[in-house]
Design a protein around this motif. Sequence first.
Motif, PDB file in Angstrom:
ATOM      1  N   TYR A  40      26.837  22.889 -24.395  1.00 30.52           N
ATOM      2  CA  TYR A  40      26.566  23.869 -23.344  1.00 30.52           C
ATOM      3  C   TYR A  40      25.653  23.232 -22.312  1.00 30.52           C
ATOM      4  CZ  TYR A  40      22.600  24.138 -26.467  1.00 30.52           C
ATOM      5  OH  TYR A  40      21.543  23.803 -27.266  1.00 30.52           O
ATOM      6  N   LEU A  57      17.461  32.671 -23.962  1.00 31.07           N
ATOM      7  CA  LEU A  57      18.209  31.423 -23.896  1.00 31.07           C
ATOM      8  C   LEU A  57      17.882  30.492 -25.063  1.00 31.07           C
ATOM      9  CD1 LEU A  57      18.259  30.784 -20.056  1.00 31.07           C
ATOM     10  CD2 LEU A  57      20.136  31.557 -21.525  1.00 31.07           C
ATOM     11  N   ALA A  58      16.686  30.604 -25.631  1.00 28.26           N
ATOM     12  CA  ALA A  58      16.367  29.829 -26.832  1.00 28.26           C
ATOM     13  C   ALA A  58      17.210  30.316 -28.010  1.00 28.26           C
ATOM     14  CB  ALA A  58      14.876  29.933 -27.158  1.00 28.26           C
ATOM     15  N   CYS A 115      20.171  31.771 -27.663  1.00 33.86           N
ATOM     16  CA  CYS A 115      21.520  31.300 -27.329  1.00 33.86           C
ATOM     17  C   CYS A 115      21.692  29.839 -27.720  1.00 33.86           C
ATOM     18  CB  CYS A 115      21.797  31.468 -25.835  1.00 33.86           C
ATOM     19  SG  CYS A 115      21.963  33.179 -25.311  1.00 33.86           S
ATOM     20  N   ARG A 116      20.696  29.027 -27.417  1.00 31.56           N
ATOM     21  CA  ARG A 116      20.747  27.608 -27.786  1.00 31.56           C
ATOM     22  C   ARG A 116      20.952  27.454 -29.287  1.00 31.56           C
ATOM     23  NH1 ARG A 116      15.281  25.171 -27.319  1.00 31.56           N
ATOM     24  NH2 ARG A 116      15.170  26.072 -29.379  1.00 31.56           N
ATOM     25  N   TRP A 165      16.147  26.152 -21.856  1.00 32.61           N
ATOM     26  CA  TRP A 165      16.554  26.494 -23.222  1.00 32.61           C
ATOM     27  C   TRP A 165      15.366  26.585 -24.170  1.00 32.61           C
ATOM     28  CZ3 TRP A 165      21.389  28.029 -23.017  1.00 32.61           C
ATOM     29  CH2 TRP A 165      22.236  27.480 -22.056  1.00 32.61           C
TER      30      TRP A 165
END
Length: 112
Positions: free
Chosen positions: A92, A78-79, A81-82, A63
């Motif tokens: 998550y 993904l960062a 998304c985090r 992440w």
Amino acid sequence: MGDEFPHIQGDFKELKIVFQNFMSNAIKHTPQDGHIYLNYENGSLKFENEGHHLSDEQITKIWDTYVSGDRHRTGLGLAICRAILDLHGFSYCVTNSEKGVQFQIHIKDNEI
């Protein structure tokens, strides 16, 4: 997803980014003739792909900004998304599964 999938409160455009990123990663890391599974159960939306497992270090750092197993990518997906999931109050995780790798978004507490 059927009738069991709850209505959730959130920003459509931001959540679309998360779903697209999880699906894009699943497609990218699934071998030819492999399968991707999208499932909702017990309050969690699960994106699972067949393929290689992640190492413990990858799971710990996945992440983080600029972490990517694919050297052709920036490692921002993904960062981002985090950040979106944190802003929405969703929990998550990512885990290795019997089939490969599974990303989960726990949304039950965010139902409306």
